[in-house]
Design a protein around this motif. Structure first.
Motif, PDB file in Angstrom:
ATOM      1  N   THR A 165      34.101  -3.695  -8.328  1.00 37.14           N
ATOM      2  CA  THR A 165      33.718  -4.807  -7.458  1.00 37.14           C
ATOM      3  C   THR A 165      32.957  -5.795  -8.332  1.00 37.14           C
ATOM      4  O   THR A 165      32.214  -5.393  -9.237  1.00 37.14           O
ATOM      5  N   HIS A 166      33.159  -7.080  -8.092  1.00 40.14           N
ATOM      6  CA  HIS A 166      32.539  -8.125  -8.913  1.00 40.14           C
ATOM      7  C   HIS A 166      32.894  -7.956 -10.394  1.00 40.14           C
ATOM      8  O   HIS A 166      32.142  -8.367 -11.263  1.00 40.14           O
ATOM      9  N   LEU A 167      34.029  -7.309 -10.653  1.00 39.52           N
ATOM     10  CA  LEU A 167      34.486  -6.995 -12.008  1.00 39.52           C
ATOM     11  C   LEU A 167      33.496  -6.106 -12.756  1.00 39.52           C
ATOM     12  O   LEU A 167      33.423  -6.098 -13.977  1.00 39.52           O
ATOM     13  N   GLN A 168      32.718  -5.336 -11.999  1.00 38.26           N
ATOM     14  CA  GLN A 168      31.793  -4.356 -12.566  1.00 38.26           C
ATOM     15  C   GLN A 168      32.238  -2.971 -12.126  1.00 38.26           C
ATOM     16  O   GLN A 168      32.682  -2.789 -10.993  1.00 38.26           O
ATOM     17  N   PRO A 169      32.147  -1.959 -12.993  1.00 40.03           N
ATOM     18  CA  PRO A 169      32.518  -0.591 -12.601  1.00 40.03           C
ATOM     19  C   PRO A 169      31.780  -0.175 -11.339  1.00 40.03           C
ATOM     20  O   PRO A 169      30.552  -0.342 -11.247  1.00 40.03           O
ATOM     21  N   ALA A 170      32.513   0.347 -10.371  1.00 37.25           N
ATOM     22  CA  ALA A 170      31.913   0.633  -9.065  1.00 37.25           C
ATOM     23  C   ALA A 170      32.011   2.107  -8.700  1.00 37.25           C
ATOM     24  O   ALA A 170      30.993   2.803  -8.604  1.00 37.25           O
ATOM     25  N   GLN A 171      33.231   2.610  -8.490  1.00 35.00           N
ATOM     26  CA  GLN A 171      33.429   4.012  -8.116  1.00 35.00           C
ATOM     27  C   GLN A 171      34.730   4.504  -8.732  1.00 35.00           C
ATOM     28  O   GLN A 171      35.661   3.719  -8.956  1.00 35.00           O
ATOM     29  N   PRO A 172      34.822   5.806  -8.975  1.00 38.54           N
ATOM     30  CA  PRO A 172      36.082   6.352  -9.490  1.00 38.54           C
ATOM     31  C   PRO A 172      37.178   6.270  -8.419  1.00 38.54           C
ATOM     32  O   PRO A 172      36.922   6.467  -7.228  1.00 38.54           O
ATOM     33  N   ILE A 173      38.385   5.977  -8.863  1.00 36.24           N
ATOM     34  CA  ILE A 173      39.575   5.988  -8.016  1.00 36.24           C
ATOM     35  C   ILE A 173      40.716   6.561  -8.834  1.00 36.24           C
ATOM     36  O   ILE A 173      40.587   6.743 -10.044  1.00 36.24           O
ATOM     37  N   VAL A 174      41.823   6.841  -8.194  1.00 37.63           N
ATOM     38  CA  VAL A 174      43.031   7.151  -8.960  1.00 37.63           C
ATOM     39  C   VAL A 174      43.776   5.840  -9.183  1.00 37.63           C
ATOM     40  O   VAL A 174      43.761   4.940  -8.321  1.00 37.63           O
ATOM     41  N   PHE A 175      44.411   5.713 -10.330  1.00 37.41           N
ATOM     42  CA  PHE A 175      45.069   4.450 -10.683  1.00 37.41           C
ATOM     43  C   PHE A 175      46.176   4.112  -9.697  1.00 37.41           C
ATOM     44  O   PHE A 175      46.440   2.935  -9.420  1.00 37.41           O
ATOM     45  N   ALA A 176      46.804   5.138  -9.141  1.00 37.79           N
ATOM     46  CA  ALA A 176      47.843   4.888  -8.132  1.00 37.79           C
ATOM     47  C   ALA A 176      47.288   4.078  -6.969  1.00 37.79           C
ATOM     48  O   ALA A 176      47.982   3.216  -6.411  1.00 37.79           O
ATOM     49  N   LEU A 372      31.736   5.641 -16.803  1.00 35.44           N
ATOM     50  CA  LEU A 372      30.798   4.742 -17.476  1.00 35.44           C
ATOM     51  C   LEU A 372      30.271   3.696 -16.506  1.00 35.44           C
ATOM     52  O   LEU A 372      30.985   3.217 -15.636  1.00 35.44           O
ATOM     53  N   GLY A 373      29.017   3.341 -16.698  1.00 37.20           N
ATOM     54  CA  GLY A 373      28.409   2.381 -15.783  1.00 37.20           C
ATOM     55  C   GLY A 373      27.903   3.032 -14.506  1.00 37.20           C
ATOM     56  O   GLY A 373      27.695   2.349 -13.496  1.00 37.20           O
ATOM     57  N   PHE A 374      27.734   4.378 -14.545  1.00 36.35           N
ATOM     58  CA  PHE A 374      27.172   5.127 -13.410  1.00 36.35           C
ATOM     59  C   PHE A 374      28.030   4.972 -12.142  1.00 36.35           C
ATOM     60  O   PHE A 374      27.522   4.799 -11.040  1.00 36.35           O
ATOM     61  N   THR A 375      29.344   5.077 -12.320  1.00 32.42           N
ATOM     62  CA  THR A 375      30.244   4.959 -11.167  1.00 32.42           C
ATOM     63  C   THR A 375      30.118   6.146 -10.213  1.00 32.42           C
ATOM     64  O   THR A 375      30.619   6.072  -9.083  1.00 32.42           O
ATOM     65  N   LEU A 376      29.464   7.207 -10.641  1.00 32.79           N
ATOM     66  CA  LEU A 376      29.310   8.387  -9.781  1.00 32.79           C
ATOM     67  C   LEU A 376      28.016   8.360  -8.971  1.00 32.79           C
ATOM     68  O   LEU A 376      27.694   9.330  -8.270  1.00 32.79           O
ATOM     69  N   ALA A 377      27.298   7.265  -9.035  1.00 33.70           N
ATOM     70  CA  ALA A 377      26.006   7.198  -8.340  1.00 33.70           C
ATOM     71  C   ALA A 377      26.144   7.376  -6.838  1.00 33.70           C
ATOM     72  O   ALA A 377      25.303   8.027  -6.188  1.00 33.70           O
ATOM     73  N   THR A 378      27.191   6.810  -6.267  1.00 34.03           N
ATOM     74  CA  THR A 378      27.365   6.920  -4.814  1.00 34.03           C
ATOM     75  C   THR A 378      27.527   8.373  -4.388  1.00 34.03           C
ATOM     76  O   THR A 378      27.171   8.740  -3.257  1.00 34.03           O
ATOM     77  N   GLU A 379      28.059   9.215  -5.294  1.00 31.46           N
ATOM     78  CA  GLU A 379      28.225  10.637  -4.952  1.00 31.46           C
ATOM     79  C   GLU A 379      26.865  11.287  -4.712  1.00 31.46           C
ATOM     80  O   GLU A 379      26.715  12.136  -3.820  1.00 31.46           O
ATOM     81  N   VAL A 380      25.872  10.885  -5.496  1.00 33.29           N
ATOM     82  CA  VAL A 380      24.520  11.434  -5.325  1.00 33.29           C
ATOM     83  C   VAL A 380      23.950  10.989  -3.981  1.00 33.29           C
ATOM     84  O   VAL A 380      23.408  11.795  -3.209  1.00 33.29           O
ATOM     85  N   ALA A 381      24.071   9.693  -3.685  1.00 35.54           N
ATOM     86  CA  ALA A 381      23.531   9.178  -2.425  1.00 35.54           C
ATOM     87  C   ALA A 381      24.231   9.824  -1.232  1.00 35.54           C
ATOM     88  O   ALA A 381      23.576  10.198  -0.236  1.00 35.54           O
TER      89      ALA A 381
END
Length: 481
Positions: A165-176, A372-381
């Motif tokens: 989002t905003h061209l910043q790493p946000a959350q992990p997804i599958v490329f599909a 990278l860029g702490f994309t897993l942070a939402t998992e903690v929350a």
């Protein structure tokens, strides 16, 4: 130079009986159709065949005269499509061109065809037939790009990458999932064509100049003959309105915007900074001075042409604004906008489909960059919220954990149990099982989410829906040229 000199006699035109002299050269040059307009000849002939049948029902043509006209029109179409027949300079438009050919071949019988109609309803009918035909052909080319996206998606259901989002790493997804986001928007573009066609399946034939025809009284029959659902309800609206052309150019411009967004991402993915994708040599270019370069020109050209298609829509809307009813020559601009948009997409879409279908995805690099860029942070929350911690607090706790990781120069997946406890006692060691890429994407298992199982289901639904669009494009009762 005498600019009032005429280059043709009034008897060679479809108008001029009440004029004492012919048109000036300047008027002729301005009035003459753009050469691209003559592509409508097969559609004009289709409308003329339906009109000839109307004249037979009205008693103006005998059965023999009707057959002569139909045979001559078929021969003209065959010669035109083969390139053996072309308009001459004196042909003001496609209607003049074809009537001249008919009268040269059939004399007075050819002249009978003009009864009960006007260039106003002819012009409206020609473009409507052309667009209905092209809408289906365009849909099939769009669907080829759709298939390319889906095929790549099927190969990367398990390929984890970073969503932005905003061209910043946000959350992990599958490329599909990312590829299918583009496929879904393109699916809606085809769906818009299907919906557009429902409103456009009304024939303007029989409207004549504006008031309707006193000779051709069965517009319902000529409409069905041309593959329409029926005639237009109002003869003035039939010749004066071009909202169906404006809507068509909106659809093409919306498609161009969607293609441009896909192009922009391909440009990013193929950059050295991302390194996610490498284009096939057949769908990339090099530099005339820098031997190492491999450029995504298809994506850049497509992105650039989006502005052109948006301009076609804007220009047409500006032309239509404030036009009084019924017909005005301003309306000739409708073809310029529609033809250019279609011609541009005919170039862009096959190139885009080939580029997407043949691109190579760097799976390992995507996975390396995904956390990278702490994309897993939402998992903690989310983990804290599922254990009863108010999300406002969970958000603050996770933010403090990210800050601690930044100070240590580590990512969330590398955090120690001691650091967890130091940030907040509610961050128990069990949270670490959830701070992984695979766990993160698997957790998004709601409808439309990025969990691989959900993505596989999305592909199946999209394939089924696309098959319905292909069936719509294949089933067409009107003239296809």
């Amino acid at each position: 130079m005498n600019t009032t000199d005429s280059t043709e006699d009034s008897t060679e035109r479809l108008w001029g009986g009440r004029f004492k002299s012919g048109p000036s050269l300047a008027l002729e040059n301005l009035s003459r159709s753009d050469p691209s307009f003559f592509r409508l000849a097969p559609y004009d002939l289709a409308g003329s065949r339906a009109h000839a049948n109307e004249l037979r029902r009205a008693g103006i043509l005998s059965a023999d005269e009707l057959q002569q006209l139909l045979d001559a029109m078929q021969q003209i179409e065959t010669e035109f499509v083969a390139g053996d027949l072309a308009p001459i300079l004196a042909d003001e438009d496609v209607h003049t061109f074809l009537e001249r050919e008919l009268t040269q071949r059939l004399k007075a019988i050819g002249g009978k065809l003009r009864a009960g109609r006007s260039r106003n309803d002819q012009a409206a009918n020609d473009l409507r037939l052309y667009l209905r035909d092209k809408a289906r052909k365009l849909a099939l080319v769009i669907i080829e790009l759709q298939h390319a996206l889906v095929e790549q998606a099927e190969a990367h259901i398990q390929t984890v990458t970073a969503g932005f989002t905003h061209l910043q790493p946000a959350q992990p997804i599958v490329f599909a999932h990312q590829l299918l986001a583009h496929a879904q928007s393109i699916y809606r573009d085809v769906d818009r064509l299907v919906d557009w066609d429902r409103r456009s399946a009304r024939s303007p034939l029989g409207a004549a100049a504006l008031a309707g025809s006193a000779i051709c009284l069965r517009a319902d029959l000529s409409a069905l003959e041309l593959g329409y659902d029926g005639p237009c309800e109002n003869s003035i609206d039939a010749v004066a309105s071009r909202d169906h052309v404006a809507e068509f150019t909106f659809i093409t411009s919306m498609l161009a915007v969607n293609l441009s967004r896909l192009s922009e991402e391909v440009i990013l993915w193929t950059s050295r900074q991302f390194g996610w994708v490498e284009l096939d040599d057949a769908y990339a270019t090099g530099s005339s001075i820098m031997p190492q370069k491999k450029n995504s020109d298809i994506a850049e050209l497509t992105r650039g042409k989006a502005g052109r298609l948006i301009g076609n829509l804007s220009g047409l809307l500006a032309t239509l604004k404030s036009l009084p009813l019924a017909y005005n020559r301003d309306l000739a601009e409708d073809k310029i906008a529609a033809f250019d948009s279609i011609d541009t997409l005919d170039l862009v879409l096959p190139a885009m489909a080939g580029m997407i279908r043949t691109m190579h995805v760097n799976v390992e690099e995507m996975r390396r960059q995904a956390p990278l860029g702490f994309t897993l942070a939402t998992e903690v929350a989310d983990w804290l919220a599922l254990r009863g911690v108010p999300f406002s607090e969970a958000h603050e706790i996770t933010g403090a954990l990210v800050k601690a990781c930044e100070q240590q120069g580590i990512e969330l997946g590398e955090v120690s149990v001691a650091t967890l406890a130091a940030v907040d006692g509610r961050l128990e060691p069990g949270v670490l099982d959830h701070v992984t890429l695979d766990a993160a994407v698997a957790a998004r298992r709601g409808y439309g989410g990025t969990a691989p199982a959900r993505v596989a289901e999305q592909i199946a639904r999209l394939r089924s829906a696309t098959e319905e669009q292909v069936a719509w494009a294949a089933y067409y009762k009107g003239p296809s040229c």
